[in-house]
Write a protein that holds these residues in place. Structure first.
Motif, PDB file in Angstrom:
ATOM      1  N   GLY A  51      -7.069   7.873 -13.544  1.00  0.00           N
ATOM      2  CA  GLY A  51      -6.391   7.025 -14.516  1.00  0.00           C
ATOM      3  C   GLY A  51      -6.630   7.439 -15.957  1.00  0.00           C
ATOM      4  O   GLY A  51      -5.919   6.992 -16.861  1.00  0.00           O
ATOM      5  N   GLN A  52      -7.610   8.291 -16.186  1.00  0.00           N
ATOM      6  CA  GLN A  52      -7.925   8.750 -17.537  1.00  0.00           C
ATOM      7  C   GLN A  52      -6.753   9.538 -18.104  1.00  0.00           C
ATOM      8  O   GLN A  52      -6.138  10.352 -17.425  1.00  0.00           O
ATOM      9  CB  GLN A  52      -9.174   9.629 -17.500  1.00  0.00           C
ATOM     10  N   LEU A  53      -6.444   9.307 -19.378  1.00  0.00           N
ATOM     11  CA  LEU A  53      -5.398  10.035 -20.078  1.00  0.00           C
ATOM     12  C   LEU A  53      -6.027  11.096 -20.964  1.00  0.00           C
ATOM     13  O   LEU A  53      -7.087  10.869 -21.566  1.00  0.00           O
ATOM     14  CB  LEU A  53      -4.570   9.091 -20.951  1.00  0.00           C
ATOM     15  N   PHE A  54      -5.374  12.243 -21.030  1.00  0.00           N
ATOM     16  CA  PHE A  54      -5.777  13.249 -22.016  1.00  0.00           C
ATOM     17  C   PHE A  54      -4.529  13.960 -22.514  1.00  0.00           C
ATOM     18  O   PHE A  54      -3.674  14.351 -21.752  1.00  0.00           O
ATOM     19  CB  PHE A  54      -6.854  14.203 -21.476  1.00  0.00           C
ATOM     20  N   ARG A  55      -4.448  14.063 -23.825  1.00  0.00           N
ATOM     21  CA  ARG A  55      -3.290  14.655 -24.474  1.00  0.00           C
ATOM     22  C   ARG A  55      -3.607  16.081 -24.894  1.00  0.00           C
ATOM     23  O   ARG A  55      -4.724  16.376 -25.290  1.00  0.00           O
ATOM     24  CB  ARG A  55      -2.870  13.818 -25.669  1.00  0.00           C
ATOM     25  N   VAL A  66       1.894  16.794 -24.864  1.00  0.00           N
ATOM     26  CA  VAL A  66       2.009  16.174 -23.550  1.00  0.00           C
ATOM     27  C   VAL A  66       0.858  15.200 -23.370  1.00  0.00           C
ATOM     28  O   VAL A  66      -0.176  15.303 -24.023  1.00  0.00           O
ATOM     29  CB  VAL A  66       2.005  17.206 -22.390  1.00  0.00           C
ATOM     30  N   VAL A  67       1.077  14.253 -22.485  1.00  0.00           N
ATOM     31  CA  VAL A  67       0.013  13.348 -22.078  1.00  0.00           C
ATOM     32  C   VAL A  67      -0.168  13.561 -20.581  1.00  0.00           C
ATOM     33  O   VAL A  67       0.802  13.653 -19.828  1.00  0.00           O
ATOM     34  CB  VAL A  67       0.322  11.873 -22.433  1.00  0.00           C
ATOM     35  N   ASN A  68      -1.401  13.729 -20.180  1.00  0.00           N
ATOM     36  CA  ASN A  68      -1.740  13.932 -18.773  1.00  0.00           C
ATOM     37  C   ASN A  68      -2.516  12.725 -18.280  1.00  0.00           C
ATOM     38  O   ASN A  68      -3.300  12.134 -19.026  1.00  0.00           O
ATOM     39  CB  ASN A  68      -2.606  15.191 -18.611  1.00  0.00           C
ATOM     40  N   LYS A  69      -2.293  12.393 -17.014  1.00  0.00           N
ATOM     41  CA  LYS A  69      -3.001  11.272 -16.399  1.00  0.00           C
ATOM     42  C   LYS A  69      -3.671  11.772 -15.130  1.00  0.00           C
ATOM     43  O   LYS A  69      -3.011  12.245 -14.205  1.00  0.00           O
ATOM     44  CB  LYS A  69      -2.039  10.146 -16.067  1.00  0.00           C
ATOM     45  N   VAL A  70      -4.996  11.672 -15.106  1.00  0.00           N
ATOM     46  CA  VAL A  70      -5.754  12.115 -13.941  1.00  0.00           C
ATOM     47  C   VAL A  70      -5.363  11.237 -12.754  1.00  0.00           C
ATOM     48  O   VAL A  70      -5.431  10.013 -12.834  1.00  0.00           O
ATOM     49  CB  VAL A  70      -7.270  12.039 -14.213  1.00  0.00           C
ATOM     50  N   HIS A  71      -4.934  11.870 -11.656  1.00  0.00           N
ATOM     51  CA  HIS A  71      -4.564  11.103 -10.465  1.00  0.00           C
ATOM     52  C   HIS A  71      -5.496  11.356  -9.286  1.00  0.00           C
ATOM     53  O   HIS A  71      -5.485  10.592  -8.316  1.00  0.00           O
ATOM     54  CB  HIS A  71      -3.104  11.346 -10.063  1.00  0.00           C
TER      55      HIS A  71
END
Length: 162
Positions: A51-55, A66-71
């Motif tokens: 659920g963590q976001l990292f741009r 971009v924005v990435n979301k750990v799944h």
């Protein structure tokens, strides 16, 4: 192209924990990618939870973010994320493609790493924009794994000299 994903595998002579630590640090992603598309991390926190976001700042003909979301995150075996964008209203929109690294420990000093780029969940409205999947040549994943191996080896050596 009928396939919905591409992957590559490389054995790295570094323990899985060291490889995972490199992957969990967004500051290493530009060097792992190696194309010049991935630039600087906006969010520099290590990847620690689903659920963590990292741009990431990117560049392909023009600069963008971009924005990435750990799944998936199972140290030291798996890390993966969705890639998308933040719309002007602040809403996040993910395009349906994912990056995933699967690490298989091969004893105390080796790891088999499989990198998979999957676009199976890309909705038709995004495909209608004319985006080609995958948006890179077939050798990109192999090159990225070799970059990862170099970074992991350097990290292992640096840790050993401390």
């Amino acid at each position: 192209m009928a396939e919905k994903n591409v992957s590559a595998t490389l054995t790295i002579a570094v323990p899985a924990g060291t490889v995972f630590a490199v992957l969990a640090d967004p500051a290493t992603h530009a060097a792992i990618d190696g194309t010049g598309w991935v630039r600087e991390p906006v969010d520099r926190a290590l990847l620690t939870e689903v659920g963590q976001l990292f741009r990431m700042d990117m560049y392909y003909a023009t600069g963008y973010r971009v924005v990435n979301k750990v799944h998936v995150l199972e140290p030291p075996r798996v890390v993966g994320w969705f890639t998308g964008q933040e719309k002007e209203d602040g809403e996040l929109e993910f395009g349906g493609w994912t990056w995933r690294y699967d690490l298989t420990p091969l004893g105390p000093s080796g790891t088999e790493v499989t990198l998979t780029y999957d676009w199976a969940a890309v909705p038709q409205f995004i495909r209608d924009r004319g985006i080609r999947f995958p948006p890179f040549s077939p050798d990109h994943l192999v090159n990225s794994l070799h970059h990862l191996a170099e970074l992991a080896e350097a990290s292992r050596l640096a840790a050993g000299s401390q």
